[in-house]
Design a protein around this motif. Sequence first.
Motif, PDB file in Angstrom:
ATOM      1  N   ASP A  27      -8.060   4.400  -1.677  1.00  0.00           N
ATOM      2  CA  ASP A  27      -7.817   3.522  -2.965  1.00  0.00           C
ATOM      3  C   ASP A  27      -8.245   4.552  -4.014  1.00  0.00           C
ATOM      4  OD1 ASP A  27      -7.145   1.048  -2.995  1.00  0.00           O
ATOM      5  OD2 ASP A  27      -9.107  -0.009  -3.584  1.00  0.00           O
ATOM      6  N   ARG A  28      -9.198   5.482  -3.700  1.00  0.00           N
ATOM      7  CA  ARG A  28      -9.731   6.427  -4.691  1.00  0.00           C
ATOM      8  C   ARG A  28      -8.623   7.205  -5.080  1.00  0.00           C
ATOM      9  NH1 ARG A  28     -12.829   4.688  -8.005  1.00  0.00           N
ATOM     10  NH2 ARG A  28     -12.016   2.693  -7.159  1.00  0.00           N
ATOM     11  N   GLN A  29      -7.904   7.582  -3.966  1.00  0.00           N
ATOM     12  CA  GLN A  29      -6.752   8.630  -4.205  1.00  0.00           C
ATOM     13  C   GLN A  29      -5.849   8.187  -5.189  1.00  0.00           C
ATOM     14  OE1 GLN A  29      -4.351   9.918  -0.963  1.00  0.00           O
ATOM     15  NE2 GLN A  29      -4.780  12.042  -1.519  1.00  0.00           N
ATOM     16  N   ILE A  30      -5.341   6.880  -4.747  1.00  0.00           N
ATOM     17  CA  ILE A  30      -4.180   6.144  -5.749  1.00  0.00           C
ATOM     18  C   ILE A  30      -4.723   5.958  -6.963  1.00  0.00           C
ATOM     19  CG2 ILE A  30      -3.025   4.090  -6.107  1.00  0.00           C
ATOM     20  CD1 ILE A  30      -2.987   3.856  -2.922  1.00  0.00           C
ATOM     21  N   VAL A  31      -6.218   5.395  -7.336  1.00  0.00           N
ATOM     22  CA  VAL A  31      -6.376   5.192  -8.566  1.00  0.00           C
ATOM     23  C   VAL A  31      -6.833   6.599  -9.335  1.00  0.00           C
ATOM     24  CG1 VAL A  31      -8.522   4.258  -9.859  1.00  0.00           C
ATOM     25  CG2 VAL A  31      -7.603   2.900  -7.969  1.00  0.00           C
ATOM     26  N   GLY A  32      -7.245   7.483  -8.680  1.00  0.00           N
ATOM     27  CA  GLY A  32      -7.528   8.983  -9.295  1.00  0.00           C
ATOM     28  C   GLY A  32      -6.119   9.388  -9.630  1.00  0.00           C
ATOM     29  N   ARG A  33      -5.218   9.310  -9.045  1.00  0.00           N
ATOM     30  CA  ARG A  33      -3.843   9.952  -9.490  1.00  0.00           C
ATOM     31  C   ARG A  33      -3.501   9.150 -10.642  1.00  0.00           C
ATOM     32  NH1 ARG A  33      -0.848  10.927  -3.730  1.00  0.00           N
ATOM     33  NH2 ARG A  33      -1.396  13.063  -3.187  1.00  0.00           N
ATOM     34  N   LEU A  34      -3.494   7.928 -10.620  1.00  0.00           N
ATOM     35  CA  LEU A  34      -2.999   7.364 -11.919  1.00  0.00           C
ATOM     36  C   LEU A  34      -3.832   7.427 -13.085  1.00  0.00           C
ATOM     37  CD1 LEU A  34      -2.313   3.626 -10.420  1.00  0.00           C
ATOM     38  CD2 LEU A  34      -0.586   5.492 -11.083  1.00  0.00           C
ATOM     39  N   ARG A  35      -5.339   7.659 -12.971  1.00  0.00           N
ATOM     40  CA  ARG A  35      -6.153   8.078 -14.015  1.00  0.00           C
ATOM     41  C   ARG A  35      -5.996   9.471 -14.513  1.00  0.00           C
ATOM     42  NH1 ARG A  35     -11.680   4.732 -13.545  1.00  0.00           N
ATOM     43  NH2 ARG A  35     -11.815   5.658 -15.650  1.00  0.00           N
ATOM     44  N   ASP A  36      -5.678  10.370 -13.468  1.00  0.00           N
ATOM     45  CA  ASP A  36      -5.445  11.670 -13.887  1.00  0.00           C
ATOM     46  C   ASP A  36      -4.242  11.861 -14.917  1.00  0.00           C
ATOM     47  OD1 ASP A  36      -7.319  12.539 -12.524  1.00  0.00           O
ATOM     48  OD2 ASP A  36      -6.337  13.534 -10.725  1.00  0.00           O
ATOM     49  N   ARG A  51       0.780  -1.308  -0.028  1.00  0.00           N
ATOM     50  CA  ARG A  51      -0.078   0.072  -0.069  1.00  0.00           C
ATOM     51  C   ARG A  51       0.680   1.169  -0.041  1.00  0.00           C
ATOM     52  NH1 ARG A  51      -4.756   1.048  -1.834  1.00  0.00           N
ATOM     53  NH2 ARG A  51      -5.044  -1.169  -1.217  1.00  0.00           N
ATOM     54  N   GLU A  52       1.938   1.368   0.721  1.00  0.00           N
ATOM     55  CA  GLU A  52       2.690   2.555   0.725  1.00  0.00           C
ATOM     56  C   GLU A  52       3.534   2.684  -0.586  1.00  0.00           C
ATOM     57  OE1 GLU A  52       7.121   3.388   3.101  1.00  0.00           O
ATOM     58  OE2 GLU A  52       5.981   1.673   3.625  1.00  0.00           O
ATOM     59  N   THR A  53       3.861   1.668  -1.094  1.00  0.00           N
ATOM     60  CA  THR A  53       4.580   1.659  -2.509  1.00  0.00           C
ATOM     61  C   THR A  53       3.604   2.139  -3.491  1.00  0.00           C
ATOM     62  OG1 THR A  53       6.169  -0.276  -1.909  1.00  0.00           O
ATOM     63  CG2 THR A  53       5.622   0.329  -4.296  1.00  0.00           C
ATOM     64  N   TYR A  54       2.240   1.664  -3.433  1.00  0.00           N
ATOM     65  CA  TYR A  54       1.186   2.132  -4.559  1.00  0.00           C
ATOM     66  C   TYR A  54       1.056   3.747  -4.444  1.00  0.00           C
ATOM     67  CZ  TYR A  54      -1.119  -1.851  -6.824  1.00  0.00           C
ATOM     68  OH  TYR A  54      -1.359  -2.844  -7.771  1.00  0.00           O
ATOM     69  N   ALA A  55       1.036   4.018  -3.090  1.00  0.00           N
ATOM     70  CA  ALA A  55       0.625   5.500  -2.890  1.00  0.00           C
ATOM     71  C   ALA A  55       1.796   6.350  -3.171  1.00  0.00           C
ATOM     72  CB  ALA A  55       0.433   5.589  -1.353  1.00  0.00           C
ATOM     73  N   ALA A  56       3.025   6.120  -3.098  1.00  0.00           N
ATOM     74  CA  ALA A  56       4.191   6.737  -3.254  1.00  0.00           C
ATOM     75  C   ALA A  56       4.360   6.950  -5.033  1.00  0.00           C
ATOM     76  CB  ALA A  56       5.500   5.991  -2.716  1.00  0.00           C
ATOM     77  N   PHE A  57       4.210   5.463  -5.549  1.00  0.00           N
ATOM     78  CA  PHE A  57       4.232   5.514  -7.024  1.00  0.00           C
ATOM     79  C   PHE A  57       3.316   6.445  -7.571  1.00  0.00           C
ATOM     80  CE2 PHE A  57       3.181   3.746 -11.259  1.00  0.00           C
ATOM     81  CZ  PHE A  57       4.374   3.689 -11.519  1.00  0.00           C
TER      82      PHE A  57
END
Length: 587
Positions: A277-286, A232-238
């Motif tokens: 989860d929404r924040q991580i997915v949202g950043r990638l989709r942005d 989870r930490e890696t996902y958020a940082a990436f």
Amino acid sequence: MSAKDERRALEPRPTLLTLAKRLHQLTPDGPLPPDSHGLQQGAGRCRSDDVETVLAAHFDDPETARQPDRLHGTGRRLIDNGADVRTVDTGLALLEGRVEPEDAEAIRLLGLLPCFTGRAAALLSGLPDAATELIWLADRAPAAYLTRVVEALCAQPGPAPRDWLLHGFRPGGISPLYPSLARTIADRLDLPAVLADPALDEDALERVGLVLAAMTQSNDYRPAILGYPQARETYAAFASRAHLLSPSMTRYALLLSLVLDLESGHSRLLPRLPGDDRQIVGRLRDVLAQRAWRETRRAARGSDDRLDRWRADWARRTLRTLAATEGARSEAPMPEAGVSLFQLQIVELDPGAQGGVETRVLIDGFPVLAAAFQRGRPHPPGVLLDTGILHATTEPREVQLAEAWCTEGCCGALHVTVVREGDAVVWRDWRRPPEPAGRTPGPELPAYRFDAAQYEAELARAARGRLWEWPTLTAARLLRARLGQEPELMARWHCAPGWIGSHYDDRDLLDISFICRRPAPDGADEHWLQFVWAVPVTGEAPPQAVVDAVASGLAGANPTGWSRLVGGSRAAAEALGFPAPGPPPDA
């Protein structure tokens, strides 16, 4: 025997070390040319009887040659002079625990041959400058056998292995990058620390994403992402640094693959804080929504690079599928107490990775198949939707939802019983194999009740539009229907259709397999032969036009004349007078 053949038979065979040196000179900075050596692709573990046989063939006094103080010299003599795999493999085995720095060059060169790559990596690991030797081999070893080299490199201390893992390995070159190997790399690199480095460059950022994506796969029967404590930490940082990447189709596919796994795959099972989860997915989709990334995808649809072209078409279809799924999700009514919400997400995977299509089931937003069964993928919609087996009736029906990568008979499958009970559809009596010793068993699955109207509406919605189909896959489905309606197209040639589809690793080919049966001329048992007709399909050809062209070909000629013989007996083919394979008619 001709004079030329006789001279060739009398000439001494070159040693495998000489062969490796010659081939290395052709491509000094990369892997050997494909199929350049003609050797078997992997050497098995050297057995004691192999040692006895080899020593007897190469030494006048085998007993002396195997004395402890002679074993190093014996091994070197075998690898320097061996002209066959067994001899050289025996020599390498005798060097285990005895390797010296002067052996490194010969071992490295032999490691370029796929039959010796793994053993060479193990031997080089015992040298004082092991990291340098392994990096040399890793830059040149055959891609399909690179895993053992990378594992050995990860075990080496110092900054050199870390730098190579971040900048050296060829993108996609660790083939396949299995989840367990990806986890080993993640631990060696300390991914959160890499992502926290203010001097992090694009290539290293991309490598972190590739390792993260590889850990989500289940192609070695267990996705490593679920056991990675820093996931989870890696996902958020990436995700927070993904905007630093310059657009390319490789990177586009990477980010979209991570989104898909966070939405409905194994990553959806990771512990999370509300909303992150929404924040991580949202950043990638942005990032994917940025103009430069959109233009990269559009331009790639006309690329001469077929993988870029496939990925661009895949991304377009996937974004449309996600939009349709999210729309249905937002419109779904809240179920009553005791009733669950049934949702399907059809996921077409990156054609540059594993490819294929999965039918993912979410129950109250929970990815039940990802949680319950990790030894293989969920079945594609062609199995679960097109056949109608998920439709509920008052007669209970057991449905296989997923199967192990090997077979159900080997490593099991996931089954559930589907039944209609009044205004409800019930999924109950889940069945799956027990986990091996030492592994945490999956969650116990209860019986789920769904509103029948919502359940059937979701099945219908998921099947509509068929957004997951690439054009050749659509042509395959239409052709199966056409041959079912007009069986005489093949029956006139004593043939019957078998598997018809498009494999994810060559989406420009329509594969048509069929069985041809005829009575044996001598009155013995019926002869049968299996053929595959590979039909090239261009991106501009409408699927229906491809089907019409195939039907036209079948109307005019026997397809065995241009198809590849893949099953049955060649003797039967000769006895029945089948023509040799040749070019197919235009299709």
